[in-house]
Design an enzyme around this catalytic site. Structure first.
Site, PDB file in Angstrom:
ATOM      1  N   LEU A  95       0.840  -1.204   0.000  1.00 38.55           N
ATOM      2  CA  LEU A  95       0.000   0.000   0.000  1.00 38.55           C
ATOM      3  C   LEU A  95       0.874   1.253   0.000  1.00 38.55           C
ATOM      4  O   LEU A  95       1.962   1.270   0.583  1.00 38.55           O
ATOM      5  CB  LEU A  95      -0.917  -0.023   1.222  1.00 38.55           C
ATOM      6  CG  LEU A  95      -1.951  -1.154   1.167  1.00 38.55           C
ATOM      7  CD1 LEU A  95      -2.574  -1.398   2.531  1.00 38.55           C
ATOM      8  CD2 LEU A  95      -3.033  -0.865   0.124  1.00 38.55           C
ATOM      9  N   ASN A 109      -2.042  -6.140   9.371  1.00 34.30           N
ATOM     10  CA  ASN A 109      -1.760  -7.299   8.518  1.00 34.30           C
ATOM     11  C   ASN A 109      -1.420  -8.486   9.408  1.00 34.30           C
ATOM     12  O   ASN A 109      -0.947  -8.308  10.537  1.00 34.30           O
ATOM     13  CB  ASN A 109      -0.579  -7.003   7.597  1.00 34.30           C
ATOM     14  CG  ASN A 109      -0.279  -8.162   6.655  1.00 34.30           C
ATOM     15  OD1 ASN A 109      -1.197  -8.761   6.088  1.00 34.30           O
ATOM     16  ND2 ASN A 109       0.987  -8.500   6.487  1.00 34.30           N
ATOM     17  N   HIS A 111       0.788 -12.174   9.348  1.00 33.85           N
ATOM     18  CA  HIS A 111       1.876 -12.821   8.607  1.00 33.85           C
ATOM     19  C   HIS A 111       2.240 -14.131   9.304  1.00 33.85           C
ATOM     20  O   HIS A 111       2.338 -14.169  10.536  1.00 33.85           O
ATOM     21  CB  HIS A 111       3.085 -11.873   8.578  1.00 33.85           C
ATOM     22  CG  HIS A 111       4.238 -12.435   7.821  1.00 33.85           C
ATOM     23  ND1 HIS A 111       4.257 -12.489   6.430  1.00 33.85           N
ATOM     24  CD2 HIS A 111       5.407 -12.995   8.239  1.00 33.85           C
ATOM     25  CE1 HIS A 111       5.394 -13.050   6.043  1.00 33.85           C
ATOM     26  NE2 HIS A 111       6.097 -13.367   7.113  1.00 33.85           N
ATOM     27  N   ASP A 143       3.055  -0.548   7.303  1.00 31.66           N
ATOM     28  CA  ASP A 143       3.718   0.626   6.749  1.00 31.66           C
ATOM     29  C   ASP A 143       3.987   0.353   5.265  1.00 31.66           C
ATOM     30  O   ASP A 143       3.463  -0.609   4.707  1.00 31.66           O
ATOM     31  CB  ASP A 143       4.980   1.000   7.544  1.00 31.66           C
ATOM     32  CG  ASP A 143       6.035  -0.093   7.496  1.00 31.66           C
ATOM     33  OD1 ASP A 143       5.917  -1.023   6.654  1.00 31.66           O
ATOM     34  OD2 ASP A 143       6.987  -0.036   8.293  1.00 31.66           O
ATOM     35  N   GLU A 144       4.826   1.179   4.661  1.00 29.75           N
ATOM     36  CA  GLU A 144       5.004   1.031   3.205  1.00 29.75           C
ATOM     37  C   GLU A 144       5.814  -0.200   2.811  1.00 29.75           C
ATOM     38  O   GLU A 144       5.851  -0.568   1.640  1.00 29.75           O
ATOM     39  CB  GLU A 144       5.690   2.270   2.631  1.00 29.75           C
ATOM     40  CG  GLU A 144       4.841   3.500   2.655  1.00 29.75           C
ATOM     41  CD  GLU A 144       5.392   4.544   3.619  1.00 29.75           C
ATOM     42  OE1 GLU A 144       6.451   5.122   3.309  1.00 29.75           O
ATOM     43  OE2 GLU A 144       4.784   4.762   4.672  1.00 29.75           O
ATOM     44  N   ASP A 147       5.784  -6.367   5.251  1.00 28.66           N
ATOM     45  CA  ASP A 147       5.808  -7.022   6.573  1.00 28.66           C
ATOM     46  C   ASP A 147       6.784  -6.362   7.534  1.00 28.66           C
ATOM     47  O   ASP A 147       7.411  -7.038   8.365  1.00 28.66           O
ATOM     48  CB  ASP A 147       6.129  -8.519   6.424  1.00 28.66           C
ATOM     49  CG  ASP A 147       5.190  -9.225   5.475  1.00 28.66           C
ATOM     50  OD1 ASP A 147       3.993  -8.916   5.486  1.00 28.66           O
ATOM     51  OD2 ASP A 147       5.650 -10.090   4.705  1.00 28.66           O
ATOM     52  N   GLU A 176      -3.256 -18.133  13.708  1.00 31.29           N
ATOM     53  CA  GLU A 176      -3.638 -16.873  13.042  1.00 31.29           C
ATOM     54  C   GLU A 176      -5.118 -16.588  13.275  1.00 31.29           C
ATOM     55  O   GLU A 176      -5.516 -15.448  13.544  1.00 31.29           O
ATOM     56  CB  GLU A 176      -3.389 -16.958  11.527  1.00 31.29           C
ATOM     57  CG  GLU A 176      -1.937 -17.014  11.131  1.00 31.29           C
ATOM     58  CD  GLU A 176      -1.769 -17.018   9.608  1.00 31.29           C
ATOM     59  OE1 GLU A 176      -2.503 -16.307   8.911  1.00 31.29           O
ATOM     60  OE2 GLU A 176      -0.897 -17.747   9.113  1.00 31.29           O
TER      61      GLU A 176
HETATM   62  C1  GRF Z   1      -2.093 -16.266   5.737  1.00 31.02           C
HETATM   63  O1  GRF Z   1      -1.098 -17.211   5.994  1.00 31.02           O
HETATM   64  C2  GRF Z   1      -1.640 -14.906   6.185  1.00 31.02           C
HETATM   65  O2  GRF Z   1      -0.824 -14.951   7.313  1.00 31.02           O
HETATM   66  C3  GRF Z   1      -0.854 -14.405   4.997  1.00 31.02           C
HETATM   67  O3  GRF Z   1      -1.540 -14.873   3.879  1.00 31.02           O
HETATM   68  C4  GRF Z   1      -2.280 -16.044   4.241  1.00 31.02           C
HETATM   69  C5  GRF Z   1      -3.701 -15.766   3.897  1.00 31.02           C
HETATM   70  O4  GRF Z   1      -4.526 -16.871   4.086  1.00 31.02           O
HETATM   71  N1  GRF Z   1      -0.729 -12.966   5.018  1.00 31.02           N
HETATM   72  P1  GRF Z   1      -6.091 -16.700   4.060  1.00 31.02           P
HETATM   73  O5  GRF Z   1      -6.431 -16.077   2.689  1.00 31.02           O
HETATM   74  O6  GRF Z   1      -6.498 -15.794   5.178  1.00 31.02           O
HETATM   75  O7  GRF Z   1      -6.633 -18.080   4.182  1.00 31.02           O
END
Ligand code: GRF
Length: 207
Positions: A95, A109, A111, A143-144, A147, A176
């Protein structure tokens, strides 16, 4: 008062699903997913949003002459849906500063690694190749960079001796799905402040 969340996606959308499910269970606090925007038509994430009754928009990046024009359209769509917090969930674009300034410290975000280790693509593979004993996932302010923004929450996942990318990736993904709703809620509740490169979680929300 509720806080509008816009989720940006490009693919599968399992983290989007986790946010939608958490919202349906009343676990997102004042955060409410108001729109899901994809740069990829036909992304599975759009079907998930549709099933949950959340409006969707497709903004194909190829339709725009440059990143600034694409981001300006994204911003317009999000603002039209009353979005104050933006959650990237598998959104495969960087972005621009212009976009980020419109949502200051309110773009998140997730990751699949313990940042700052293993940013970018194939984070789970990178972790396995490096031989780390622990990996996990990180929610950070965007940020820009890729990650690189200030870290908000992390969850640790041990690497087991017989792990491959699929097995470790699945256990990380499970974390996640727990972590992202918590992070969105903290931000929506106003518990997160930025202190330079760090974030501070105020009050009891830190748990
Ligand atoms: C996830 O592993 C997330 O951490 C990364 O991209 C993947 C996205 O998976 N940024 P989903 O589309 O949410 O299933």
């Amino acid at each position: 008062m509720s806080r509008g969340v816009g989720v940006l996606v490009s693919g599968r959308g399992s983290n989007l699903q986790a946010l939608l499910d958490a919202g349906a269970r009343g676990e997102l606090g004042p955060a409410e997913v108001r729109v899901v925007v994809s740069n990829v038509a036909g992304a599975l994430a759009l079907q998930r949003a549709g099933r949950a009754g959340v409006p969707t928009e497709v903004v194909p990046h190829g339709d725009f002459p440059d990143r600034a024009a694409f981001d300006a359209r994204l911003r317009q769509v999000l603002e039209a849906h009353g979005v104050q917090i933006v959650a990237l969930a598998g959104f495969m674009r960087l972005l621009t500063p212009g976009f980020l300034q419109a949502f200051p410290d309110r773009v998140l975000n997730i990751h699949p690694a313990l940042l700052p280790a293993f940013p970018g693509l194939h984070a789970v593979r990178q972790a396995l190749l490096a031989g780390v004993r622990y990996s996990g996932c990180t929610v950070h302010l965007v940020d820009e960079g890729c990650d690189t923004g200030p870290i908000l929450l992390q969850a640790v996942v041990p690497v087991l001796p017989d792990d491959d990318e699929d097995r470790l990736g699945a256990r990380i993904l499970h974390e996640e799905h727990r972590l992202y709703p918590r992070a969105v809620r903290l931000v929506a509740e106003g518990h997160v402040v930025r202190a330079g490169r760090r974030t501070v979680i105020l009050g009891s929300g830190a748990g």
